[in-house]
Design a protein around this motif. Structure first.
Motif, PDB file in Angstrom:
ATOM      1  N   GLY A 102      46.600  34.401  47.410  1.00 36.63           N
ATOM      2  CA  GLY A 102      45.464  35.010  46.884  1.00 36.63           C
ATOM      3  C   GLY A 102      45.269  34.596  45.273  1.00 36.63           C
ATOM      4  N   PHE A 107      42.518  31.436  49.409  1.00 33.52           N
ATOM      5  CA  PHE A 107      41.960  32.580  50.139  1.00 33.52           C
ATOM      6  C   PHE A 107      41.736  32.306  51.561  1.00 33.52           C
ATOM      7  CE2 PHE A 107      39.788  32.802  45.879  1.00 33.52           C
ATOM      8  CZ  PHE A 107      40.663  33.863  45.439  1.00 33.52           C
ATOM      9  N   GLN A 110      45.653  33.200  52.509  1.00 32.88           N
ATOM     10  CA  GLN A 110      45.737  34.951  52.242  1.00 32.88           C
ATOM     11  C   GLN A 110      45.155  35.641  53.537  1.00 32.88           C
ATOM     12  OE1 GLN A 110      43.342  36.627  49.252  1.00 32.88           O
ATOM     13  NE2 GLN A 110      44.854  38.059  48.724  1.00 32.88           N
ATOM     14  N   ALA A 142      40.213  39.674  51.472  1.00 40.27           N
ATOM     15  CA  ALA A 142      40.398  38.389  51.505  1.00 40.27           C
ATOM     16  C   ALA A 142      39.326  37.422  52.107  1.00 40.27           C
ATOM     17  CB  ALA A 142      41.830  38.239  52.480  1.00 40.27           C
ATOM     18  N   GLY A 145      36.863  37.108  49.171  1.00 48.35           N
ATOM     19  CA  GLY A 145      37.263  35.613  48.400  1.00 48.35           C
ATOM     20  C   GLY A 145      37.228  34.296  49.033  1.00 48.35           C
ATOM     21  N   GLU A 146      37.718  34.155  50.241  1.00 48.02           N
ATOM     22  CA  GLU A 146      37.327  32.942  51.117  1.00 48.02           C
ATOM     23  C   GLU A 146      35.724  32.547  51.047  1.00 48.02           C
ATOM     24  OE1 GLU A 146      38.617  31.312  55.365  1.00 48.02           O
ATOM     25  OE2 GLU A 146      38.859  33.317  55.078  1.00 48.02           O
TER      26      GLU A 146
END
Length: 168
Positions: A102, A107, A110, A142, A145-146
């Motif tokens: 991360g 991501f 992660q 996560a 974030g992705e």
């Protein structure tokens, strides 16, 4: 000389933790490198894995997550072999490795690793309780974030911004 080295390694890892709390990253890494050298020369693989995990955490905390990945992956291989795939130490190392990815802006990796952590936690501790809730929260973070990284394709992989925090 085995038990003596094992005890010394434990002391070195504890000393490294003190250096970490004092924000003395260089000293912390030097002590952990020494502990790893001793562990590799004289201890079983589980001790080596513990030192590798501490080294990976320290490298991430020092702002060099790219240097944390290799020791964490090595520790993970050892722990899976020694403890089995659903052991709490495996989950803890997976979580640390996920956070290193991360920090690198990966991501997707992660998220994949944190999904694996969630599976281990649910199999070993059940779907309810604090550990499962924390693991689910980590997976959701996560995923955010992705999604954020996918929404900004002009951002090179590895340079993506931190994911937004979930609102509670």
């Amino acid at each position: 000389h085995g038990p003596t080295h094992a005890s010394l390694i434990d002391v070195l890892v504890a000393l490294a933790a003190v250096h970490g709390r004092l924000d003395e990253a260089e000293e912390q890494l030097q002590v952990l490198d020494r502990a790893l050298h001793l562990a590799e020369a004289s201890c079983d693989d589980t001790k080596v894995a513990a030192v590798l995990t501490a080294l990976g955490r320290a490298r991430s905390a020092a702002g060099t997550p790219q240097q944390a990945v290799a020791p964490l992956q090595r520790a993970l291989r050892i722990e899976r072999e020694e403890f089995g795939p659903d052991h709490p130490r495996v989950a803890a190392t997976l979580r640390t490795l996920a956070h290193a990815f991360g920090a690198l802006g990966d991501f997707m990796q992660q998220h994949r690793l944190l999904e694996e952590v969630l599976g281990i936690v649910e199999r070993t501790h059940g779907r309810e309780g604090g550990r499962a809730m924390q693991a689910r929260d980590d997976v959701q973070q996560a995923a955010l974030g992705e999604e954020a990284a996918a929404a900004s394709p002009s951002t090179p992989s590895g340079a993506a911004s931190r994911p937004p925090r979930l609102q509670r």
